[in-house]
Motif scaffolding. Sequence first.
Motif, PDB file in Angstrom:
ATOM      1  N   THR A 121       0.828  -1.211   0.000  1.00 20.29           N
ATOM      2  CA  THR A 121       0.000   0.000   0.000  1.00 20.29           C
ATOM      3  C   THR A 121       0.860   1.258   0.000  1.00 20.29           C
ATOM      4  OG1 THR A 121      -1.753  -1.162   1.207  1.00 20.29           O
ATOM      5  CG2 THR A 121      -1.823   1.245   1.220  1.00 20.29           C
ATOM      6  N   VAL A 122       1.957   1.242   0.773  1.00 24.23           N
ATOM      7  CA  VAL A 122       2.794   2.435   0.940  1.00 24.23           C
ATOM      8  C   VAL A 122       3.896   2.517  -0.109  1.00 24.23           C
ATOM      9  CG1 VAL A 122       4.350   3.650   2.511  1.00 24.23           C
ATOM     10  CG2 VAL A 122       2.298   2.528   3.404  1.00 24.23           C
ATOM     11  N   LEU A 123       4.604   1.413  -0.324  1.00 28.30           N
ATOM     12  CA  LEU A 123       5.797   1.452  -1.185  1.00 28.30           C
ATOM     13  C   LEU A 123       5.570   0.926  -2.590  1.00 28.30           C
ATOM     14  CD1 LEU A 123       8.511   0.288   1.392  1.00 28.30           C
ATOM     15  CD2 LEU A 123       7.901   2.615   0.722  1.00 28.30           C
ATOM     16  N   VAL A 128      -0.794  -4.811  -7.290  1.00 28.90           N
ATOM     17  CA  VAL A 128      -1.566  -5.726  -6.450  1.00 28.90           C
ATOM     18  C   VAL A 128      -0.923  -7.106  -6.537  1.00 28.90           C
ATOM     19  CG1 VAL A 128      -3.792  -6.824  -6.038  1.00 28.90           C
ATOM     20  CG2 VAL A 128      -3.700  -4.439  -6.782  1.00 28.90           C
ATOM     21  N   SER A 129      -0.727  -7.705  -5.385  1.00 33.08           N
ATOM     22  CA  SER A 129      -0.138  -9.036  -5.333  1.00 33.08           C
ATOM     23  C   SER A 129      -0.917  -9.880  -4.334  1.00 33.08           C
ATOM     24  CB  SER A 129       1.335  -8.945  -4.928  1.00 33.08           C
ATOM     25  OG  SER A 129       1.942 -10.235  -4.922  1.00 33.08           O
ATOM     26  N   ALA A 130      -0.541 -11.148  -4.223  1.00 34.70           N
ATOM     27  CA  ALA A 130      -1.176 -12.047  -3.255  1.00 34.70           C
ATOM     28  C   ALA A 130      -0.145 -13.071  -2.804  1.00 34.70           C
ATOM     29  CB  ALA A 130      -2.388 -12.739  -3.868  1.00 34.70           C
ATOM     30  N   ILE A 131      -0.284 -13.539  -1.580  1.00 30.93           N
ATOM     31  CA  ILE A 131       0.665 -14.526  -1.060  1.00 30.93           C
ATOM     32  C   ILE A 131      -0.071 -15.665  -0.364  1.00 30.93           C
ATOM     33  CG2 ILE A 131       2.613 -12.959  -0.750  1.00 30.93           C
ATOM     34  CD1 ILE A 131       1.849 -12.844   2.254  1.00 30.93           C
ATOM     35  N   ILE A 177      18.543 -10.182   0.574  1.00 31.17           N
ATOM     36  CA  ILE A 177      19.174 -10.089  -0.748  1.00 31.17           C
ATOM     37  C   ILE A 177      18.134 -10.206  -1.861  1.00 31.17           C
ATOM     38  CG2 ILE A 177      20.751 -11.270  -2.345  1.00 31.17           C
ATOM     39  CD1 ILE A 177      22.455 -12.014   0.087  1.00 31.17           C
ATOM     40  N   GLN A 178      17.134 -11.071  -1.658  1.00 34.52           N
ATOM     41  CA  GLN A 178      16.172 -11.359  -2.722  1.00 34.52           C
ATOM     42  C   GLN A 178      14.902 -10.512  -2.662  1.00 34.52           C
ATOM     43  OE1 GLN A 178      15.803 -15.825  -3.463  1.00 34.52           O
ATOM     44  NE2 GLN A 178      16.804 -15.839  -1.469  1.00 34.52           N
ATOM     45  N   ILE A 179      14.816  -9.595  -1.718  1.00 33.55           N
ATOM     46  CA  ILE A 179      13.551  -8.908  -1.478  1.00 33.55           C
ATOM     47  C   ILE A 179      13.039  -8.129  -2.685  1.00 33.55           C
ATOM     48  CG2 ILE A 179      14.588  -6.811  -0.493  1.00 33.55           C
ATOM     49  CD1 ILE A 179      12.230  -6.839   1.540  1.00 33.55           C
ATOM     50  N   PHE A 180      13.932  -7.581  -3.505  1.00 25.80           N
ATOM     51  CA  PHE A 180      13.481  -6.809  -4.669  1.00 25.80           C
ATOM     52  C   PHE A 180      13.790  -7.510  -5.996  1.00 25.80           C
ATOM     53  CE2 PHE A 180      13.871  -3.318  -1.518  1.00 25.80           C
ATOM     54  CZ  PHE A 180      12.553  -2.881  -1.570  1.00 25.80           C
ATOM     55  N   THR A 181      14.106  -8.793  -5.943  1.00 25.73           N
ATOM     56  CA  THR A 181      14.403  -9.535  -7.170  1.00 25.73           C
ATOM     57  C   THR A 181      13.233 -10.432  -7.583  1.00 25.73           C
ATOM     58  OG1 THR A 181      15.500 -11.279  -5.877  1.00 25.73           O
ATOM     59  CG2 THR A 181      16.886  -9.499  -6.756  1.00 25.73           C
ATOM     60  N   GLU A 182      12.731 -11.240  -6.652  1.00 30.41           N
ATOM     61  CA  GLU A 182      11.602 -12.137  -6.938  1.00 30.41           C
ATOM     62  C   GLU A 182      10.834 -12.410  -5.652  1.00 30.41           C
ATOM     63  OE1 GLU A 182      14.162 -16.306  -6.531  1.00 30.41           O
ATOM     64  OE2 GLU A 182      13.249 -15.754  -8.440  1.00 30.41           O
ATOM     65  N   ASN A 183       9.556 -12.687  -5.796  1.00 33.98           N
ATOM     66  CA  ASN A 183       8.697 -12.997  -4.649  1.00 33.98           C
ATOM     67  C   ASN A 183       8.840 -11.932  -3.553  1.00 33.98           C
ATOM     68  OD1 ASN A 183       6.873 -14.393  -3.023  1.00 33.98           O
ATOM     69  ND2 ASN A 183       8.461 -15.713  -2.149  1.00 33.98           N
ATOM     70  N   THR A 184       8.722 -10.676  -3.946  1.00 37.31           N
ATOM     71  CA  THR A 184       8.911  -9.573  -3.003  1.00 37.31           C
ATOM     72  C   THR A 184       7.970  -9.683  -1.803  1.00 37.31           C
ATOM     73  OG1 THR A 184       9.644  -8.083  -4.747  1.00 37.31           O
ATOM     74  CG2 THR A 184       8.840  -7.066  -2.724  1.00 37.31           C
ATOM     75  N   GLY A 185       6.714  -9.933  -2.069  1.00 40.23           N
ATOM     76  CA  GLY A 185       5.748 -10.025  -0.979  1.00 40.23           C
ATOM     77  C   GLY A 185       6.068 -11.138  -0.002  1.00 40.23           C
ATOM     78  N   GLY A 186       6.534 -12.269  -0.523  1.00 40.70           N
ATOM     79  CA  GLY A 186       6.892 -13.389   0.341  1.00 40.70           C
ATOM     80  C   GLY A 186       8.055 -13.056   1.254  1.00 40.70           C
ATOM     81  N   HIS A 187       9.084 -12.406   0.706  1.00 39.10           N
ATOM     82  CA  HIS A 187      10.254 -12.048   1.517  1.00 39.10           C
ATOM     83  C   HIS A 187       9.903 -10.994   2.555  1.00 39.10           C
ATOM     84  CE1 HIS A 187      12.859 -14.547  -0.831  1.00 39.10           C
ATOM     85  NE2 HIS A 187      12.573 -13.907  -1.956  1.00 39.10           N
ATOM     86  N   VAL A 188       9.021 -10.086   2.217  1.00 41.87           N
ATOM     87  CA  VAL A 188       8.556  -9.088   3.201  1.00 41.87           C
ATOM     88  C   VAL A 188       7.855  -9.791   4.356  1.00 41.87           C
ATOM     89  CG1 VAL A 188       6.921  -7.203   3.574  1.00 41.87           C
ATOM     90  CG2 VAL A 188       8.403  -7.180   1.565  1.00 41.87           C
TER      91      VAL A 188
END
Length: 289
Positions: A121-123, A128-131, A177-188
Amino acid sequence: MTIFDDLKMQYKMGGFEQKLIYWNCGVFLLSLIFFYRFTLGFFDYPTWIALSSDPMIVLYKPWTLLSYFFFHAGFFHLLFNMIVLNFAGRIFLTFFTQKQFLGLYLLSGIFSGLIFILFYTVLMSGRVSAIVGASGAIMAILVATATYSPLMNLRLLLIGNVKLWQFTAVILLLDLIQIFTENTGGHVAHLAGAFFGFLYVKLLISGTDLSKGISFVLNYFVTYTKPRNSAPFKKVHRNYTPKTKPVTSKIITKDKTQQQIDEILDKISKSGYDSLTKDEKEFLFKAGK
């Protein structure tokens, strides 16, 4: 005793780290039937199961804050999570109670979902994503244990002896390391769960147990061990004839059976269900019937 009977007994006697593994695996089998697209090769979860990053969807489907971390995106996703859950859960339960374990699991899963929504919502405005997945809750269990006992020694295959905090730090670093490469929502969600686990233990040490806030859920799921009463005395009137068997023989037999059950239950509480012999498992299964 069949394999099914053995699994049923393990579920009944096991702790919540084992019960959660059963629940997650059971849900995964059901999701294969209803939500796996075999022609496309992936799961297609509806918005009433997966957690959406859209706050409006969650507002109308608030249960997805709980449902999403009982579903997984694939077999290896489930396998890795259950391995870590079993590993971290067993260590956690050497220091804390079953109620605290389940409380941390549920609260951290909800917290991870809320941070996931806030992050998008903020960044990530406009996206829109889903996990799905229990990774955030499992990270909370692992980090909570590492926070409480960071110097615990682990012996890992092909690696050797490492400290618990070192093992945990490597997993957290991989998420960063992977937060902005793939599966961003999952790593968050993973990192949010890790933070909640750290916070939970720090508050617990200072005297605040966050799991008490959902005590009504825990009281429903947690089975309390009630004191086992001895066999009640019964006054028996009998005729003194040669054919009549002494009534006391039944009482003695019942006491011996109860004593054997008590010894087996004590063994389970000290060493776990897996420490029982085949004959002990068979006896306990028949006694349970």
